[in-house]
Design a protein around this motif. Structure first.
Motif, mmCIF file in Angstrom:
data_model
loop_
_atom_site.group_PDB
_atom_site.id
_atom_site.type_symbol
_atom_site.label_atom_id
_atom_site.label_comp_id
_atom_site.label_asym_id
_atom_site.label_seq_id
_atom_site.Cartn_x
_atom_site.Cartn_y
_atom_site.Cartn_z
ATOM 1 N N ARG A 51 0.839 -1.204 0.000
ATOM 2 C CA ARG A 51 0.000 0.000 0.000
ATOM 3 C C ARG A 51 0.870 1.249 0.000
ATOM 4 N NH1 ARG A 51 -2.137 -0.956 4.550
ATOM 5 N NH2 ARG A 51 -3.760 -2.328 3.744
ATOM 6 N N GLN A 52 1.893 1.264 0.831
ATOM 7 C CA GLN A 52 2.744 2.446 0.935
ATOM 8 C C GLN A 52 3.622 2.631 -0.299
ATOM 9 O OE1 GLN A 52 4.522 1.825 4.817
ATOM 10 N NE2 GLN A 52 2.770 2.751 5.859
ATOM 11 N N LEU A 53 4.079 1.541 -0.897
ATOM 12 C CA LEU A 53 4.841 1.650 -2.136
ATOM 13 C C LEU A 53 3.971 2.156 -3.276
ATOM 14 C CD1 LEU A 53 7.100 -1.538 -2.015
ATOM 15 C CD2 LEU A 53 7.896 0.825 -2.134
ATOM 16 N N GLN A 54 2.718 1.738 -3.327
ATOM 17 C CA GLN A 54 1.803 2.243 -4.355
ATOM 18 C C GLN A 54 1.588 3.746 -4.195
ATOM 19 O OE1 GLN A 54 -1.715 -0.190 -3.948
ATOM 20 N NE2 GLN A 54 -0.680 -2.018 -4.720
ATOM 21 N N ASP A 55 1.442 4.199 -2.938
ATOM 22 C CA ASP A 55 1.314 5.638 -2.689
ATOM 23 C C ASP A 55 2.562 6.369 -3.185
ATOM 24 O OD1 ASP A 55 -1.177 5.368 -1.496
ATOM 25 O OD2 ASP A 55 -0.392 5.400 0.554
ATOM 26 N N LEU A 56 3.730 5.815 -2.849
ATOM 27 C CA LEU A 56 4.989 6.430 -3.251
ATOM 28 C C LEU A 56 5.105 6.523 -4.768
ATOM 29 C CD1 LEU A 56 7.902 7.412 -2.509
ATOM 30 C CD2 LEU A 56 8.597 5.018 -2.724
ATOM 31 N N GLU A 57 4.810 5.436 -5.460
ATOM 32 C CA GLU A 57 4.930 5.429 -6.918
ATOM 33 C C GLU A 57 3.958 6.410 -7.562
ATOM 34 O OE1 GLU A 57 4.394 1.296 -7.630
ATOM 35 O OE2 GLU A 57 6.387 0.769 -6.853
ATOM 36 N N ARG A 58 2.750 6.508 -7.005
ATOM 37 C CA ARG A 58 1.770 7.466 -7.531
ATOM 38 C C ARG A 58 2.274 8.897 -7.376
ATOM 39 N NH1 ARG A 58 -1.331 10.165 -4.407
ATOM 40 N NH2 ARG A 58 -1.215 8.626 -2.722
ATOM 41 N N ILE A 59 2.863 9.188 -6.215
ATOM 42 C CA ILE A 59 3.362 10.544 -5.958
ATOM 43 C C ILE A 59 4.547 10.866 -6.864
ATOM 44 C CG2 ILE A 59 4.487 12.007 -4.232
ATOM 45 C CD1 ILE A 59 2.771 10.398 -2.129
ATOM 46 N N LEU A 60 5.489 9.934 -6.994
ATOM 47 C CA LEU A 60 6.653 10.166 -7.841
ATOM 48 C C LEU A 60 6.249 10.356 -9.298
ATOM 49 C CD1 LEU A 60 9.220 7.612 -6.356
ATOM 50 C CD2 LEU A 60 9.119 10.087 -5.969
ATOM 51 N N ALA A 61 5.225 9.620 -9.718
ATOM 52 C CA ALA A 61 4.777 9.714 -11.112
ATOM 53 C C ALA A 61 4.143 11.064 -11.426
ATOM 54 C CB ALA A 61 3.785 8.590 -11.418
ATOM 55 N N ALA A 62 3.734 11.800 -10.401
ATOM 56 C CA ALA A 62 3.093 13.103 -10.629
ATOM 57 C C ALA A 62 4.083 14.151 -11.127
ATOM 58 C CB ALA A 62 2.414 13.581 -9.348
ATOM 59 N N GLY A 63 5.388 13.920 -10.933
ATOM 60 C CA GLY A 63 6.398 14.823 -11.459
ATOM 61 C C GLY A 63 6.465 16.173 -10.768
ATOM 62 N N LEU A 64 6.139 16.221 -9.485
ATOM 63 C CA LEU A 64 6.202 17.472 -8.734
ATOM 64 C C LEU A 64 7.650 17.825 -8.423
ATOM 65 C CD1 LEU A 64 3.344 16.631 -6.204
ATOM 66 C CD2 LEU A 64 3.152 18.008 -8.283
ATOM 67 N N ASP A 65 7.888 19.065 -8.015
ATOM 68 C CA ASP A 65 9.244 19.446 -7.620
ATOM 69 C C ASP A 65 9.593 18.764 -6.292
ATOM 70 O OD1 ASP A 65 8.171 20.967 -5.464
ATOM 71 O OD2 ASP A 65 8.071 22.765 -6.694
ATOM 72 N N PRO A 66 10.892 18.709 -5.927
ATOM 73 C CA PRO A 66 11.274 17.968 -4.715
ATOM 74 C C PRO A 66 10.538 18.387 -3.440
ATOM 75 C CG PRO A 66 13.210 18.349 -6.052
ATOM 76 C CD PRO A 66 12.082 19.120 -6.703
ATOM 77 N N PRO A 67 10.384 19.696 -3.129
ATOM 78 C CA PRO A 67 9.659 20.021 -1.895
ATOM 79 C C PRO A 67 8.217 19.517 -1.884
ATOM 80 C CG PRO A 67 10.949 21.906 -2.631
ATOM 81 C CD PRO A 67 10.995 20.903 -3.736
ATOM 82 N N ALA A 68 7.514 19.681 -2.992
ATOM 83 C CA ALA A 68 6.122 19.214 -3.042
ATOM 84 C C ALA A 68 6.066 17.696 -2.975
ATOM 85 C CB ALA A 68 5.447 19.713 -4.324
#
Length: 201
Positions: A72-89
Motif C-alpha cells: 500500500r505504501q509503495l503504491q502511494d509512493l509510486e503514484r506521488i513520484l509519477a506526478a512529477g512534482l518538484d522535490p519540496p512538493a
C-alpha cells in the motif's frame, strides 16, 4: 488445498479479509507468539480448515500483514513520484501519505514494528528488500533536491531518511486514532518540520 499460492497483498475475498483482520487485532494485542490459531479462527468465525484453505500457517498470515502494509505504501509512493512534482512538493506528499497510511493502519504497523523478526530468513529478506526500495527512493529524492539547491545540505540525505522513517516507525508506540489530533494534521506538521529544516539558509 493447504495455503493459497496467490501473491501476498492480493487477498480479496470476504473470508480472507476477515481472517486477516482477526490476525491483525490479535497479533497487535497479544503478540505473534501469544496468539494461537484457535484464537484466530474463533475471532474470524471460521473453522481451522477454512483458515488453512487460504493460509498455510501463522507465518503466512504475518507475512501477508507486512506485505499488505508495504505494498500500500509503495503504491502511494509510486503514484506521488509519477506526478512529477518538484522535490519540496514531492517530499511533502510522500511524508503526509506515509504518516496518514501508518495512522490508518496502526495495528498493522504495530505488528510490523514488533513482530518482524518472527519471519523465517527468506521471508524476512523479502520484506526488508521492499522496505529498502521505499527508503532508497526517498533518499534519492532528498539528494536530488540537494543537488538542485532547493534543499539544504545541513544533513546528508541518508540522515534525513533515517530521521523521517525513525519517527514513522515510532508511531505504533504512541499514536491513538481517538487522540486529540487527526492524522492529517499531524502529517502536515511533520512535513512542515522536515521541509523547514531542509530550507536553504
Amino acid at each position: 488445498m493447504a495455503g493459497d499460492r496467490r501473491p501476498a497483498g492480493a487477498r480479496t475475498s470476504p473470508t480472507e479479509r476477515r481472517i486477516l483482520a482477526a490476525a491483525v487485532h490479535l497479533f497487535a494485542e497479544h503478540g505473534f507468539d501469544g496468539t494461537s490459531v484457535q484464537q484466530i479462527v474463533e475471532r474470524a468465525q471460521i473453522t481451522k480448515g477454512g483458515l488453512y484453505h487460504y493460509f498455510g500457517s501463522k507465518q503466512d498470515l504475518l507475512q501477508e500483514i507486512y506485505q499488505s502494509l508495504i505494498s500500500r505504501q509503495l503504491q502511494d509512493l509510486e503514484r506521488i513520484l509519477a506526478a512529477g512534482l518538484d522535490p519540496p512538493a514531492t517530499v511533502r506528499a510522500v511524508i503526509e501519505a506515509l504518516v496518514i497510511s501508518t495512522a490508518e493502519h496502526i495495528d498493522e504497523a504495530k505488528v510490523f514494528a514488533r513482530e518482524l523478526n518472527r519471519l523465517d530468513p527468506a521471508r524476512l529478506a523479502a520484506v526488508r528488500a521492499e522496505r529498502r526500495r521505499y527508503h532508497t527512493a526517498f533518499r534519492d529524492l532528498i539528494e536530488r533536491g540537494q543537488r538542485e539547491g532547493v534543499f539544504s545540505r545541513v544533513a546528508p540525505a541518508d540522515t534525513v531518511t533515517l530521521i523521517v522513517f525513525g519517527m514513522v516507525n515510532e508511531m505504533p508506540r504512541w499514536y491513538r486514532a481517538d487522540g486529540p489530533k487527526p492524522a492529517s494534521r499531524f502529517a502536515a506538521e511533520v512535513a512542515d518540520f522536515v521541509l523547514t529544516a531542509l530550507r536553504p539558509r
